[in-house]
Design an enzyme around this catalytic site. Structure first.
Site, PDB file in Angstrom:
ATOM      1  CG  HIS A 195      -3.288  -0.109  -7.064  1.00 52.27           C
ATOM      2  ND1 HIS A 195      -3.718   0.550  -5.949  1.00 52.27           N
ATOM      3  CD2 HIS A 195      -3.272  -1.442  -6.718  1.00 52.27           C
ATOM      4  CE1 HIS A 195      -3.960  -0.314  -4.964  1.00 52.27           C
ATOM      5  NE2 HIS A 195      -3.699  -1.529  -5.419  1.00 52.27           N
ATOM      6  NE  ARG A 197      -4.310  -1.118  -0.126  1.00 53.93           N
ATOM      7  CZ  ARG A 197      -4.530  -2.086  -0.995  1.00 53.93           C
ATOM      8  NH1 ARG A 197      -3.537  -2.476  -1.789  1.00 53.93           N
ATOM      9  NH2 ARG A 197      -5.702  -2.672  -1.082  1.00 53.93           N
ATOM     10  CD  GLU A 212      -3.115   3.753  -5.569  1.00 53.43           C
ATOM     11  OE1 GLU A 212      -4.146   3.165  -5.969  1.00 53.43           O
ATOM     12  OE2 GLU A 212      -2.149   3.170  -5.077  1.00 53.43           O
TER      13      GLU A 212
END
Length: 347
Positions: free
Chosen positions: A308, A260, A289
């Site tokens: 991601h 993360r 993000e």
């Protein structure tokens, strides 16, 4: 003599009612419904799929109260509290990915609701991404691509992964798979784990060369040529990879994050990369993000960026729904579920 009734007593069939909370980049509601309905046994009903309760206005108050299973398809959904307010009969919350973030509110952590996730479904894909990052730097892939684009025969030495030290910050499903792949390349694999005793079997089996407890993080950072971070985000792992931890790294080392974004002090990482204090970074996750266009990370030549997506392999949806279907059978049978989250550690 009076004959006894030998007919078996009737039993009430066990049922379940499901609601899906989807959030981009989750697939459309129709796709999710198709995937789930193909795997739901008799007696299980998918009541609805939406980003917020407002999208599910067709559901009655009675239907909301009857929903005992919530599937989270997108951990960053900001409407968690609105869903919880409606789901008064919730017994089980399942995430089709690993992270749950905004769904781990004090309200749900203090209840008897069972929480599960899809640990293991993405481990191989994410481990392959981590190893790709190692090769990206060891084989100087940018230099190869630059020479190819320039039609230039550029001869240079490359590095082997064999003999390099691979440091794992986190050694769950993802870290364990990274360890296997790294070992196959002949790397020395060391790991930091919150409960080192759990990894002693991996040391004994040869998967790991050494396990460190959390207070020895800087030792892992200092001895590693490649550091792979795969820890979940919890209050305890917030910026675990701090400025001091990054400063402990070799100037030739590479930092890879598949966990993360908020587990790393991103500002400190950018500063170290800009100053050349570490060799580079391979990143799939970020503190914010999507990564803002203004982020200095975009322009750094010693960084490999991924949006991601390291976890989302071509079979992700199928594999994740398969795991949910297996757990659903356990739920209906009253058996212990797989991948139950520890509410205290939050992973």
């Amino acid at each position: 003599m009076e004959e006894r009734d030998t007919q078996p007593a009737e039993t009430t069939p066990i049922t379940a009612n499901i609601i899906v909370a989807r959030y981009p980049p989750a697939p459309p509601a129709s796709t999710i419904a198709e995937l789930l309905n193909a795997r739901l046994p008799p007696g299980v009903t998918l009541l609805g799929c939406g980003q917020s309760p407002a999208e599910l206005q067709h559901l009655t108050q009675q239907q909301w109260a009857s929903a005992d299973v919530l599937i989270v398809w997108g951990a960053r959904n900001p409407n968690a509290k609105e869903f919880y307010a409606k789901l008064t009969g919730l017994k089980w919350l399942h995430s089709v990915a690993t992270g749950l973030e905004l769904w781990l509110t004090p309200e749900v952590l203090s209840t008897s609701v069972t929480i599960t996730n899809a640990k293991g479904v993405t481990a191989n894909s994410m481990a392959e991404f981590a190893m790709m990052c190692c090769h990206y730097f060891s084989r100087q892939l940018p230099r190869l691509l630059e020479a190819q684009a320039a039609h230039r025969w550029d001869v240079f030495e490359v590095e082997e992964l064999r003999g390099a030290t691979l440091g794992l910050v986190g050694c769950g499903h993802i870290g364990g798979r990274v360890a296997q792949l790294g070992g196959a390349y002949g790397m020395r694999v060391v790991a930091l784990r919150s409960n080192p005793a759990l990894s002693q079997l991996d040391v004994d089996s040869g998967l790991l060369d050494r396990v460190y407890s959390p207070e020895h993080l800087h030792e892992v950072m200092a001895c590693s040529d490649y550091v792979v971070v795969s820890t979940p985000y919890t209050p305890d792992t917030h910026e675990l990879i701090s400025a001091a931890a990054i400063a402990a790294m070799k100037p030739t080392a590479v930092l890879i994050n598949v966990g993360r974004g908020r587990c790393i002090d991103e500002a400190a990482l950018i500063e170290a990369l800009q100053a050349g204090r570490i060799r580079g970074a391979g990143l799939d996750v970020y503190q914010v993000e999507p990564l803002p266009p203004s982020s200095p990370l975009w322009g750094l030549p010693n960084v490999l960026l991924s949006p991601h997506r390291a976890a989302f392999h071509s079979n992700f949806f199928r594999d994740s729904v398969d795991l949910f279907a297996r757990n659903l059978q356990r739920h209906l049978a009253g058996q212990p579920l797989l991948n139950v989250l520890d509410k205290q550690s939050q992973y």
